[in-house]
Design a protein around this motif. Structure first.
Motif, mmCIF file in Angstrom:
data_model
loop_
_atom_site.group_PDB
_atom_site.id
_atom_site.type_symbol
_atom_site.label_atom_id
_atom_site.label_comp_id
_atom_site.label_asym_id
_atom_site.label_seq_id
_atom_site.Cartn_x
_atom_site.Cartn_y
_atom_site.Cartn_z
ATOM 1 N N UNK A 1 0.873 -1.166 0.000
ATOM 2 C CA UNK A 1 0.000 0.000 0.000
ATOM 3 C C UNK A 1 0.912 1.218 0.000
ATOM 4 N N UNK A 2 0.926 1.959 -1.106
ATOM 5 C CA UNK A 2 1.770 3.138 -1.211
ATOM 6 C C UNK A 2 0.898 4.386 -1.179
ATOM 7 N N UNK A 3 1.151 5.262 -0.220
ATOM 8 C CA UNK A 3 0.319 6.454 -0.035
ATOM 9 C C UNK A 3 1.209 7.676 0.145
ATOM 10 N N UNK A 4 1.020 8.667 -0.763
ATOM 11 C CA UNK A 4 1.834 9.876 -0.712
ATOM 12 C C UNK A 4 1.038 11.037 -1.273
ATOM 13 N N UNK A 5 1.736 12.149 -1.504
ATOM 14 C CA UNK A 5 1.063 13.316 -2.047
ATOM 15 C C UNK A 5 0.595 13.124 -3.469
ATOM 16 N N UNK A 6 1.239 12.248 -4.215
ATOM 17 C CA UNK A 6 0.869 12.052 -5.605
ATOM 18 C C UNK A 6 0.280 10.697 -5.925
ATOM 19 N N UNK A 7 0.377 9.756 -4.974
ATOM 20 C CA UNK A 7 -0.038 8.391 -5.281
ATOM 21 C C UNK A 7 -0.782 7.742 -4.114
ATOM 22 N N UNK A 8 -1.795 6.968 -4.451
ATOM 23 C CA UNK A 8 -2.422 6.033 -3.513
ATOM 24 C C UNK A 8 -2.592 4.753 -4.318
ATOM 25 N N UNK A 9 -1.779 3.753 -4.038
ATOM 26 C CA UNK A 9 -1.734 2.559 -4.897
ATOM 27 C C UNK A 9 -1.708 1.285 -4.072
ATOM 28 N N UNK B 1 -0.195 -3.708 -10.510
ATOM 29 C CA UNK B 1 -1.102 -2.768 -9.846
ATOM 30 C C UNK B 1 -2.506 -3.345 -9.715
ATOM 31 N N UNK B 2 -3.037 -3.333 -8.496
ATOM 32 C CA UNK B 2 -4.398 -3.811 -8.242
ATOM 33 C C UNK B 2 -5.380 -2.651 -8.179
ATOM 34 N N UNK B 3 -4.912 -1.496 -7.701
ATOM 35 C CA UNK B 3 -5.784 -0.339 -7.576
ATOM 36 C C UNK B 3 -4.973 0.924 -7.408
ATOM 37 N N UNK B 4 -5.618 2.068 -7.666
ATOM 38 C CA UNK B 4 -4.932 3.360 -7.556
ATOM 39 C C UNK B 4 -5.962 4.452 -7.324
ATOM 40 N N UNK B 5 -5.468 5.645 -7.050
ATOM 41 C CA UNK B 5 -6.377 6.768 -6.863
ATOM 42 C C UNK B 5 -6.974 7.177 -8.205
ATOM 43 N N UNK B 6 -8.253 7.574 -8.199
ATOM 44 C CA UNK B 6 -8.885 8.036 -9.437
ATOM 45 C C UNK B 6 -9.028 9.562 -9.438
ATOM 46 N N UNK B 7 -8.642 10.200 -8.343
ATOM 47 C CA UNK B 7 -8.624 11.670 -8.293
ATOM 48 C C UNK B 7 -7.545 12.117 -7.313
ATOM 49 N N UNK B 8 -7.919 12.759 -6.216
ATOM 50 C CA UNK B 8 -6.918 13.205 -5.247
ATOM 51 C C UNK B 8 -6.270 12.018 -4.529
ATOM 52 N N UNK B 9 -4.950 12.035 -4.429
ATOM 53 C CA UNK B 9 -4.256 11.041 -3.619
ATOM 54 C C UNK B 9 -4.431 11.386 -2.147
ATOM 55 N N UNK C 1 2.655 9.271 3.515
ATOM 56 C CA UNK C 1 1.513 9.150 4.431
ATOM 57 C C UNK C 1 1.678 7.947 5.364
ATOM 58 N N UNK C 2 2.583 7.027 5.009
ATOM 59 C CA UNK C 2 2.846 5.881 5.878
ATOM 60 C C UNK C 2 3.449 6.309 7.209
ATOM 61 N N UNK C 3 3.911 7.555 7.295
ATOM 62 C CA UNK C 3 4.424 8.075 8.560
ATOM 63 C C UNK C 3 3.293 8.444 9.523
ATOM 64 N N UNK C 4 2.039 8.462 9.029
ATOM 65 C CA UNK C 4 0.898 8.844 9.863
ATOM 66 C C UNK C 4 0.679 7.824 10.983
ATOM 67 N N UNK C 5 0.596 8.307 12.207
ATOM 68 C CA UNK C 5 0.508 7.407 13.358
ATOM 69 C C UNK C 5 -0.794 6.617 13.384
ATOM 70 N N UNK C 6 -1.891 7.232 12.979
ATOM 71 C CA UNK C 6 -3.189 6.532 12.995
ATOM 72 C C UNK C 6 -3.232 5.449 11.923
ATOM 73 N N UNK C 7 -2.663 5.725 10.749
ATOM 74 C CA UNK C 7 -2.628 4.721 9.691
ATOM 75 C C UNK C 7 -1.833 3.503 10.148
ATOM 76 N N UNK C 8 -0.730 3.742 10.801
ATOM 77 C CA UNK C 8 0.100 2.636 11.276
ATOM 78 C C UNK C 8 -0.636 1.774 12.306
#
Length: 352
Positions: free
Chosen positions: A140-148, A161-169, A284-291
């Motif tokens: 799961x890759x999550x950043x300012x430009x990608x959610x994949x 690739x199984x899925x990605x963002x279709x608008x805002x990451x 975004x993987x640095x986010x404490x709640x996501x972890x």
């Protein structure tokens, strides 16, 4: 934690896909240096990254950052076995600076050049902390430009690739909501801190692409544009009525919605693919709640979670060096010296 290999190829990696000039030095899967020069303060007054400003900052920072990385690693440039560089995706001008620098080094030193994919590098960097990647793993890759969401059989060449963002990451949504709440750029760390003192169920914000109909067509895709709009309308309604906006509660409720969708879809993807290892990467993987949410939900499903330390989640040269070292170790042929910078390089193209 696995014991990292202390042998293996010595690789210098260069990352310039956005606003971080990163230079890393890796031997095998042992990190020797991770030097970063950030231009984030130059972009903050614009509320986002300005490509031309980023490119110029890379030009100014490149040589000093390379020197700092070599000094930290206690190596000379002629000692390295290969040069790796992010060839895409990213900002075209920013990528060009890094690719040009890497070509110059490779040609001048007579070393092989590896142009690698930015997203695959976010996967490979975990090896520097937790040892060799399980094969397969779900990333799961999550950043300012990608959610994949990616199925990774071989990080050097078999990424599906199984899925990605279709608008805002996800990271983009964090930045935009932070701006709505009067928080500085980049928004992720500031929302994370504000959310710690807030009520995550204060506002029931929407979870994009999670309805039954959406899941039929976009089971593993992401959408955060609607969530961003919902937060904006909620804040505007409070302001029109003259009521104060509870910043901490809104931040917590927004963050909960993002993390809920990310972890729910990631666990579903791993389970559907029969994969027992989930790797989370990107800024975004640095986010404490996501972890914490990912760990809790994965454990309940018998899935192991690997997340690099926060400093290795954000863009850095170490991740590029890590993937480059894996390319050398697995005997992958290097890139040509006319390697292009590809701003839209697909993740299926791990090596350019």
């Amino acid at each position: 934690m696995s014991t990292p290999r202390s042998d293996g190829p010595l690789v210098l990696g260069i990352e310039t896909s956005c606003d971080e000039t990163g230079v890393g030095v890796v031997r095998g899967n042992t990190l020797l240096a991770d030097a970063v020069a950030s231009s984030v303060e130059e972009h903050a007054r614009f509320g986002g990254v300005v490509p031309e400003v980023a490119s110029r900052a890379h030009l100014e920072a490149m040589v000093p950052t390379i020197e700092r990385a070599c000094e930290t690693a206690d190596v000379q440039l002629h000692d390295v076995d290969a040069i790796a560089v992010t060839s895409g995706p990213g900002l075209a001008g920013a990528l060009l600076v890094g690719v040009a620098a890497a070509k110059a080094l490779a040609l001048g030193l007579g070393k092989p050049l590896y142009g690698v994919n930015h997203l695959a590098s976010h996967v490979a960097v975990d090896q520097l902390e937790h040892g060799p990647l399980p094969e397969p793993c779900l990333a799961l890759l999550v950043s300012g430009g990608h959610s994949s969401l990616l199925r990774v059989e071989d990080v050097t060449g078999d990424v599906d690739p199984l899925g990605a963002t279709i608008d805002d990451a996800a990271g983009e949504a964090f930045d935009k909501v932070a701006r709505l709440l009067g928080l500085p750029f980049p928004g992720g760390p500031h929302i994370d801190r504000a959310a710690r003192d807030g009520d995550s169920v204060y506002v029931d914000f929407p979870r994009g692409l999670t309805s039954r109909r959406d899941l039929e067509r976009h089971r593993f895709d992401f959408s955060f544009s609607g969530l961003k709009t919902a937060v904006a309308r909620w804040v505007e309604a409070r302001e029109r009525s003259g009521e104060p906006v509870p910043l901490h509660d809104v931040a917590a409720s927004f963050q909960e919605a993002v993390c809920d969708v990310l972890t729910r879809k990631a666990i579903d993807a791993a389970a559907s693919q029969g994969i027992d290892d989930l790797l989370i990467g990107g800024g975004v993987a640095a986010n404490s709640r996501l972890r914490s949410m990912a760990e809790e939900r994965a454990t309940a499903r018998g899935i192991r979670v690997r997340v690099p330390r926060p400093g290795l989640c954000t863009d850095n040269g170490a991740m590029v060096a890590a993937l480059g070292a894996e390319m050398v170790t697995r005997g992958r042929a290097p890139s040509a010296l006319d390697l292009p910078a590809d701003s839209s390089q697909p993740v299926t193209s791990v090596l350019a």
